[in-house]
Design an enzyme around this catalytic site. Structure first.
Site, short mmCIF file in Angstrom:
data_model
loop_
_atom_site.label_atom_id
_atom_site.label_comp_id
_atom_site.label_asym_id
_atom_site.label_seq_id
_atom_site.Cartn_x
_atom_site.Cartn_y
_atom_site.Cartn_z
N LYS A 191 1.15 -5.65 -10.71
CA LYS A 191 1.66 -6.28 -9.48
C LYS A 191 1.87 -7.76 -9.80
O LYS A 191 1.37 -8.66 -9.11
CB LYS A 191 0.66 -6.05 -8.33
CG LYS A 191 1.15 -6.46 -6.95
CD LYS A 191 2.18 -5.51 -6.34
CE LYS A 191 2.72 -6.12 -5.05
NZ LYS A 191 3.84 -5.35 -4.47
N ASP A 224 3.90 -0.52 -6.59
CA ASP A 224 4.44 0.16 -5.41
C ASP A 224 5.64 1.03 -5.80
O ASP A 224 5.72 2.21 -5.44
CB ASP A 224 4.79 -0.85 -4.28
CG ASP A 224 5.51 -2.10 -4.76
OD1 ASP A 224 5.72 -2.27 -5.98
OD2 ASP A 224 5.88 -2.93 -3.90
N ASP A 248 -6.69 4.51 -10.77
CA ASP A 248 -7.42 5.43 -9.88
C ASP A 248 -6.46 6.01 -8.84
O ASP A 248 -6.40 7.23 -8.63
CB ASP A 248 -8.56 4.67 -9.19
CG ASP A 248 -9.30 5.54 -8.20
OD1 ASP A 248 -9.66 6.68 -8.56
OD2 ASP A 248 -9.51 5.11 -7.04
N ASP A 252 -4.56 10.17 -8.62
CA ASP A 252 -4.64 11.13 -7.50
C ASP A 252 -3.24 11.47 -7.00
O ASP A 252 -2.94 12.62 -6.67
CB ASP A 252 -5.47 10.58 -6.33
CG ASP A 252 -6.96 10.96 -6.40
OD1 ASP A 252 -7.50 11.02 -7.52
OD2 ASP A 252 -7.57 11.19 -5.33
C1 IPM Z 1 -12.53 8.55 -10.04
C2 IPM Z 1 -13.29 8.22 -8.78
C3 IPM Z 1 -14.23 7.05 -9.05
C4 IPM Z 1 -13.39 5.84 -9.40
C5 IPM Z 1 -15.19 6.66 -7.90
C6 IPM Z 1 -15.83 7.84 -7.25
C7 IPM Z 1 -16.24 5.71 -8.40
O1 IPM Z 1 -12.43 7.97 -7.72
O2 IPM Z 1 -13.15 8.82 -11.08
O3 IPM Z 1 -11.30 8.60 -9.98
O4 IPM Z 1 -12.88 5.14 -8.51
O5 IPM Z 1 -13.22 5.58 -10.60
MN MN Z 2 -10.38 8.52 -8.14
#
Ligand code: IPM
Ligand code: MN
Ligand code: NAD
Length: 357
Positions: A191, A224, A248, A252
């Site tokens: 960013k 973004d 992180d 996801d």
């Molecule tokens: C991950 C999780 C962890 C992170 C948390 C639970 C500490 O979200 O391993 O992706 O943010 O690294």
């Molecule tokens: Mn995570």
């Protein structure tokens, strides 16, 4: 070969996916003359209740003395819960950060692949998901997760995003080396248009590229736009390198491409034993129902065999068996009918078919 494996099952679905993975490992390893000695250790919310800390000293010591660490997932429900009311240092998530820091595993590899024939499991259009094969290289022991000052008072909340030159240089090198062994392209996500820490990140990545890796193609995206690009055209990416927090979030998001957060594995590497854990959390909403998808942990175990123990053939067998079982009939989170147990049995069975081919 005999290897010492520290096992941290954790909370809620953590022990479910770890049990399934150990069943698979026990079926794979004899075929490659590997023997794994497991030591199961207290970690997470269970350890907080029993010992007053999510990461007991004994757990840290045994992990550091092992050949590799296999983790499930730890933590409680996201709402109000006793584990979320303890001081920050005792939070389960601080235990997760603590074991990463203790092992010095600064490099978190999160591969996102759509296996051939399985693009129909994606909520994205098959032609968008098909052929996705990206590696997210997430910096894991620095940035805003660890920066000081960090505090929370009734009047103010502060976290600090901070990176030093050696921290960025070493993760950039991991990404460039990975790209050399793959598609030869690195996208650095930051960013830099707003954050000084990101402009610093970018400048250091560019410097490493110019001095040692000019054979690799480097480009840059703001985080973004990167989120939008990952969801709309994932095939354009080879290696993505980014900071702890951005990695992180983007991982996801990228889990949507293969169809479930339950299938993404990770390897966290440094100079000592590696830490191998799925990308997902402890999923309290589905724990105890027999439906947790063990694929993320199984593929993390494959990464453990490959990167942690130097056993790439055994790793390939795990991946092949998982892929075949998913192709037959997927788990419930992917729209199939199989729960954890039925799926695990199918993977073990697929293994014997593979080995005889
Ligand atoms: C991950 C999780 C962890 C992170 C948390 C639970 C500490 O979200 O391993 O992706 O943010 O690294
Ligand atoms: Mn995570
Ligand atoms: P989560 O990853 O646990 O769950 C998010 C969603 O994905 C839920 O709907 C869950 O049911 C689903 N899901 C996750 N894993 C699955 C699997 N294997 N099979 C099928 N469905 C699956 O995220 P959350 O709800 O935000 O966090 C729950 C707890 O886990 C929190 O305490 C969080 O801090 C912790 N957490 C731990 C780790 C870790 O141990 N490395 C990682 C992420 C979150």
């Amino acid at each position: 070969m005999t290897y010492k494996i520290a096992v941290l099952p954790g909370d809620f679905i953590g022990p479910e996916v770890v049990d399934a993975t150990i069943q698979l490992l026990d079926a794979v390893t004899p075929r490659y003359e590997i023997s794994l000695e497991y030591t199961t250790l207290p970690f997470g919310g269970g350890a907080l209740d029993a010992f007053g800390t999510p990461l007991p000293d004994g757990t840290k010591t045994v992990c550091a003395q092992s050949d590799a660490v296999l983790m499930g997932s730890a933590g409680g429900p996201v709402g109000d819960h006793p584990w979320n009311r303890v001081p920050r240092a005792l939070r389960v998530e601080s235990g997760i950060l603590g074991i990463r820091k203790h092992l010095g595993v600064y490099s978190n590899l999160r591969p996102v692949r759509v296996f051939g024939g399985l693009e129909g499991l994606s909520p994205l259009k098959s032609e968008v998901a098909r052929g996705t094969d990206m590696l997210i290289v997430r910096e894991l022991t620095g940035g805003i997760y660890f920066g000081k000052p960090s505090f929370n008072t009734p009047d103010e909340g502060v976290s600090t995003d901070r990176y030093t030159r050696p921290e960025v240089e070493r993760i950039a090198k991991v990404a460039f080396e990975a790209a050399r062994a793959r598609g030869g392209r690195v996208t650095s996500v930051d960013k830099a248009n707003v954050l000084d820490v990101s402009q610093f990140w970018r400048d250091v990545v560019v410097g490493v590229h110019e001095s040692e890796y000019s054979d690799v193609t480097l480009d840059h995206l703001y985080v973004d736009n990167a989120a939008m690009q990952i969801a709309s055209n994932p095939r354009q990416f080879d290696v993505i390198v980014t900071s702890n927090l951005f990695g992180d979030i983007l991982s996801d998001l990228a889990a949507v491409i293969p169809g479930s957060l339950g299938v993404l594995p990770s390897a966290s590497l440094g100079d000592g034993p590696g830490l191998f854990e799925p990308v997902h959390g402890s999923a309290p909403d589905i724990a105890g129902k027999g439906v947790a998808n063990p694929v993320g942990t199984m593929l993390s175990a494959a990464m453990m065999l490959k990167y942690g123990l130097g056993q790439p053939k055994a790793a390939e067998a795990v991946e092949g068996a998982v892929q075949r079982a998913l192709g037959e009939e997927p788990t419930k989170d992917l729209g199939g009918s199989r729960g954890t147990e039925a799926f695990t049995e199918a993977v073990v069975k697929a293994l014997s078919t593979l080995a005889s081919v």
